[in-house]
Scaffold this motif. Structure first.
Motif, PDB file in Angstrom:
ATOM      1  N   MET A  14      65.793  13.399  60.494  1.00  0.00           N
ATOM      2  CA  MET A  14      67.237  13.634  60.497  1.00  0.00           C
ATOM      3  C   MET A  14      67.581  14.752  61.489  1.00  0.00           C
ATOM      4  O   MET A  14      66.878  15.756  61.535  1.00  0.00           O
ATOM      5  N   ALA A  15      68.660  14.550  62.265  1.00  0.00           N
ATOM      6  CA  ALA A  15      69.061  15.583  63.241  1.00  0.00           C
ATOM      7  C   ALA A  15      69.524  16.832  62.485  1.00  0.00           C
ATOM      8  O   ALA A  15      70.111  16.721  61.407  1.00  0.00           O
ATOM      9  N   PRO A  16      69.253  18.009  63.018  1.00  0.00           N
ATOM     10  CA  PRO A  16      69.705  19.221  62.335  1.00  0.00           C
ATOM     11  C   PRO A  16      71.230  19.289  62.228  1.00  0.00           C
ATOM     12  O   PRO A  16      71.933  18.706  63.054  1.00  0.00           O
ATOM     13  N   MET A  17      71.710  19.979  61.186  1.00  0.00           N
ATOM     14  CA  MET A  17      73.166  20.066  60.953  1.00  0.00           C
ATOM     15  C   MET A  17      73.659  21.494  61.238  1.00  0.00           C
ATOM     16  O   MET A  17      73.120  22.444  60.670  1.00  0.00           O
ATOM     17  N   TYR A  18      74.663  21.613  62.087  1.00  0.00           N
ATOM     18  CA  TYR A  18      75.228  22.922  62.404  1.00  0.00           C
ATOM     19  C   TYR A  18      76.697  22.965  62.001  1.00  0.00           C
ATOM     20  O   TYR A  18      77.472  22.091  62.391  1.00  0.00           O
ATOM     21  N   ILE A  19      77.044  23.970  61.211  1.00  0.00           N
ATOM     22  CA  ILE A  19      78.426  24.138  60.756  1.00  0.00           C
ATOM     23  C   ILE A  19      78.914  25.477  61.295  1.00  0.00           C
ATOM     24  O   ILE A  19      78.204  26.486  61.193  1.00  0.00           O
ATOM     25  N   VAL A  20      80.103  25.502  61.889  1.00  0.00           N
ATOM     26  CA  VAL A  20      80.659  26.736  62.460  1.00  0.00           C
ATOM     27  C   VAL A  20      81.792  27.236  61.566  1.00  0.00           C
ATOM     28  O   VAL A  20      82.787  26.532  61.367  1.00  0.00           O
ATOM     29  N   MET A  21      81.652  28.430  60.996  1.00  0.00           N
ATOM     30  CA  MET A  21      82.724  29.014  60.191  1.00  0.00           C
ATOM     31  C   MET A  21      83.657  29.784  61.127  1.00  0.00           C
ATOM     32  O   MET A  21      83.218  30.713  61.816  1.00  0.00           O
ATOM     33  N   LEU A  22      84.927  29.399  61.114  1.00  0.00           N
ATOM     34  CA  LEU A  22      85.899  30.048  62.007  1.00  0.00           C
ATOM     35  C   LEU A  22      86.968  30.746  61.158  1.00  0.00           C
ATOM     36  O   LEU A  22      87.345  30.238  60.107  1.00  0.00           O
ATOM     37  N   GLY A  23      87.444  31.879  61.650  1.00  0.00           N
ATOM     38  CA  GLY A  23      88.501  32.580  60.925  1.00  0.00           C
ATOM     39  C   GLY A  23      88.536  34.032  61.332  1.00  0.00           C
ATOM     40  O   GLY A  23      87.560  34.560  61.882  1.00  0.00           O
ATOM     41  N   PRO A  24      89.648  34.713  61.052  1.00  0.00           N
ATOM     42  CA  PRO A  24      89.784  36.121  61.441  1.00  0.00           C
ATOM     43  C   PRO A  24      88.856  37.033  60.645  1.00  0.00           C
ATOM     44  O   PRO A  24      88.288  36.614  59.629  1.00  0.00           O
ATOM     45  N   PRO A  25      88.717  38.307  61.074  1.00  0.00           N
ATOM     46  CA  PRO A  25      87.909  39.266  60.327  1.00  0.00           C
ATOM     47  C   PRO A  25      88.438  39.386  58.905  1.00  0.00           C
ATOM     48  O   PRO A  25      89.639  39.548  58.708  1.00  0.00           O
ATOM     49  N   GLY A  26      87.542  39.242  57.919  1.00  0.00           N
ATOM     50  CA  GLY A  26      87.947  39.402  56.528  1.00  0.00           C
ATOM     51  C   GLY A  26      88.443  38.123  55.880  1.00  0.00           C
ATOM     52  O   GLY A  26      88.818  38.117  54.710  1.00  0.00           O
ATOM     53  N   ALA A  27      88.410  36.993  56.609  1.00  0.00           N
ATOM     54  CA  ALA A  27      88.906  35.731  56.042  1.00  0.00           C
ATOM     55  C   ALA A  27      87.994  35.229  54.930  1.00  0.00           C
ATOM     56  O   ALA A  27      88.409  34.445  54.073  1.00  0.00           O
ATOM     57  N   GLY A  28      86.720  35.661  54.975  1.00  0.00           N
ATOM     58  CA  GLY A  28      85.758  35.195  53.968  1.00  0.00           C
ATOM     59  C   GLY A  28      84.657  34.335  54.582  1.00  0.00           C
ATOM     60  O   GLY A  28      83.968  33.606  53.859  1.00  0.00           O
ATOM     61  N   LYS A  29      84.456  34.451  55.884  1.00  0.00           N
ATOM     62  CA  LYS A  29      83.423  33.621  56.548  1.00  0.00           C
ATOM     63  C   LYS A  29      82.034  33.915  55.976  1.00  0.00           C
ATOM     64  O   LYS A  29      81.285  33.006  55.663  1.00  0.00           O
ATOM     65  N   LYS A  66      84.184  50.114  68.137  1.00  0.00           N
ATOM     66  CA  LYS A  66      85.565  50.083  68.660  1.00  0.00           C
ATOM     67  C   LYS A  66      86.299  48.800  68.246  1.00  0.00           C
ATOM     68  O   LYS A  66      87.450  48.610  68.597  1.00  0.00           O
ATOM     69  N   GLY A  67      85.575  47.892  67.592  1.00  0.00           N
ATOM     70  CA  GLY A  67      86.190  46.622  67.214  1.00  0.00           C
ATOM     71  C   GLY A  67      86.274  45.642  68.370  1.00  0.00           C
ATOM     72  O   GLY A  67      87.034  44.670  68.321  1.00  0.00           O
ATOM     73  N   GLU A  68      85.480  45.893  69.420  1.00  0.00           N
ATOM     74  CA  GLU A  68      85.456  44.990  70.585  1.00  0.00           C
ATOM     75  C   GLU A  68      84.310  43.988  70.428  1.00  0.00           C
ATOM     76  O   GLU A  68      83.364  44.239  69.681  1.00  0.00           O
ATOM     77  N   LEU A  69      84.361  42.903  71.205  1.00  0.00           N
ATOM     78  CA  LEU A  69      83.261  41.939  71.155  1.00  0.00           C
ATOM     79  C   LEU A  69      82.101  42.406  72.037  1.00  0.00           C
ATOM     80  O   LEU A  69      82.311  42.956  73.125  1.00  0.00           O
ATOM     81  N   HIS A 127      92.614  46.538  65.259  1.00  0.00           N
ATOM     82  CA  HIS A 127      92.184  46.167  66.605  1.00  0.00           C
ATOM     83  C   HIS A 127      91.304  44.913  66.576  1.00  0.00           C
ATOM     84  O   HIS A 127      91.415  44.040  67.440  1.00  0.00           O
ATOM     85  N   ARG A 128      90.450  44.784  65.557  1.00  0.00           N
ATOM     86  CA  ARG A 128      89.604  43.573  65.449  1.00  0.00           C
ATOM     87  C   ARG A 128      90.482  42.330  65.310  1.00  0.00           C
ATOM     88  O   ARG A 128      90.162  41.275  65.849  1.00  0.00           O
ATOM     89  N   ILE A 129      91.592  42.465  64.575  1.00  0.00           N
ATOM     90  CA  ILE A 129      92.496  41.308  64.409  1.00  0.00           C
ATOM     91  C   ILE A 129      93.142  40.961  65.764  1.00  0.00           C
ATOM     92  O   ILE A 129      93.255  39.786  66.122  1.00  0.00           O
ATOM     93  N   GLU A 130      93.521  41.996  66.539  1.00  0.00           N
ATOM     94  CA  GLU A 130      94.093  41.742  67.881  1.00  0.00           C
ATOM     95  C   GLU A 130      93.075  41.031  68.774  1.00  0.00           C
ATOM     96  O   GLU A 130      93.402  40.065  69.466  1.00  0.00           O
ATOM     97  N   VAL A 131      91.840  41.537  68.747  1.00  0.00           N
ATOM     98  CA  VAL A 131      90.775  40.936  69.575  1.00  0.00           C
ATOM     99  C   VAL A 131      90.553  39.476  69.154  1.00  0.00           C
ATOM    100  O   VAL A 131      90.393  38.588  69.985  1.00  0.00           O
ATOM    101  N   TYR A 132      90.580  39.251  67.835  1.00  0.00           N
ATOM    102  CA  TYR A 132      90.441  37.873  67.334  1.00  0.00           C
ATOM    103  C   TYR A 132      91.565  36.989  67.902  1.00  0.00           C
ATOM    104  O   TYR A 132      91.302  35.894  68.412  1.00  0.00           O
ATOM    105  N   ASN A 133      92.809  37.485  67.834  1.00  0.00           N
ATOM    106  CA  ASN A 133      93.940  36.666  68.299  1.00  0.00           C
ATOM    107  C   ASN A 133      93.837  36.359  69.788  1.00  0.00           C
ATOM    108  O   ASN A 133      94.168  35.258  70.221  1.00  0.00           O
ATOM    109  N   GLU A 134      93.339  37.345  70.559  1.00  0.00           N
ATOM    110  CA  GLU A 134      93.255  37.136  72.013  1.00  0.00           C
ATOM    111  C   GLU A 134      92.063  36.265  72.409  1.00  0.00           C
ATOM    112  O   GLU A 134      92.179  35.391  73.244  1.00  0.00           O
ATOM    113  N   GLN A 135      90.893  36.562  71.820  1.00  0.00           N
ATOM    114  CA  GLN A 135      89.663  35.969  72.361  1.00  0.00           C
ATOM    115  C   GLN A 135      89.077  34.834  71.524  1.00  0.00           C
ATOM    116  O   GLN A 135      88.399  33.966  72.060  1.00  0.00           O
TER     117      GLN A 135
END
Ligand code: AP5
Length: 217
Positions: A1-16, A58-61, A172-180
């Motif tokens: 069976m091919a491996p399964m990859y799931i990507v959790m997406l959401g802002p900081p603190g969403a519960g990922k 700094k909350g940057e990536l 700032h992490r939320i801003e970075v999330y919204n931009e990037q």
């Protein structure tokens, strides 16, 4: 069976992280969190940890090439053979493209992208009340409290708050999330992989909704 990859997406603190742990356990997959990998490097005082710290505080990536190289190395370990629940990666369109190339090597692709939606004011409250354990378990003083205040339920160790959970860094992490990172919502929607999840529900209800999206994906 091919491996399964799931990507959790959401802002900081969403519960990922909270959901990725539960999902990985339920599906018998490994949980790969780039944030946890950076924090592990930081604890072990590796050069990668020292580099990452400058950005995280700094909350940057952390730059894409550094992050992608770390994920590539993680995927090469045997426990990723069956796939993984990815938490905090990809976080930019360049990382999403790099992920596709990495998975193509295993003849695989992303199966589904649960996108956990939570309004900004709730995110700030969740992160300011978050208590972490050294073993990666995540608590909340109000929504997911440990049995004893500031003590991990499983190993009895002292819980702590993350340096980047200070209110100014959180904003700032939320801003970075919204931009990037937010551009990935349309990126995965266009590919037909996005599953929108109401992240304001209790933890168990969010989990059930994510499990449904995996079954349908
Ligand atoms: P990372 O560690 O990935 O942080 P994040 O994405 O900002 O996400 P968080 O861990 O803060 O939140 P979460 O969504 O996992 O929420 P959680 O489940 O804990 O990244 C940290 C830093 O590392 C980045 O800023 C960057 O510098 C660097 N980095 C990481 N990955 C990178 C990448 N790919 N590229 C470049 N740089 C990267 O939940 C939060 C709280 O809410 C908890 O207390 C929890 O108990 C509570 N909670 C969860 N769900 C619920 C619910 N349904 N109801 C009530 N409370 C809930």
């Amino acid at each position: 069976m091919a491996p399964m990859y799931i990507v959790m997406l959401g802002p900081p603190g969403a519960g990922k992280g909270t959901q990725a742990k539960k999902l990985a356990e339920a599906l018998n997959l490994v949980h790969v969190s780039t944030g946890d990998l950076f924090r592990e490097n930081l604890k072990n005082e590796t050069p990668l940890g020292q580099l990452a710290q400058q950005y995280m505080n700094k909350g940057e990536l952390v730059p894409d090439d550094v992050t992608v190289a770390m994920v590539e190395e993680r995927f090469a370990r045997p426990d990723c053979e069956k796939g993984a629940v990815l938490d905090g990666f990809p976080r930019t369109p360049a990382q999403a493209e790099a992920l596709e190339s990495l998975l193509a090597k295993f003849d695989s692709d992303v199966k589904v992208v649960p996108f956990i939606k939570v309004p900004d004011d709730i995110l700030v409250e969740r992160l300011s009340g978050r208590w972490m354990s050294n073993s990666g378990r995540v608590y909340h003083e109000k929504y997911n409290p440990p049995l004893v205040k500031w003590i991990d339920d499983i190993d009895g160790s002292q819980l702590y708050q993350r340096d980047d959970d200070r209110p100014d860094t959180v904003r700032h992490r939320i801003e970075v999330y919204n931009e990037q990172t937010a551009p990935l919502i349309n990126y995965y929607r266009d590919k037909g992989l996005l599953a929108e999840i109401d992240g304001t529900q209790p933890i168990e209800d969010v989990f059930q909704a994510i499990m449904e999206s995996v079954k349908e994906g």
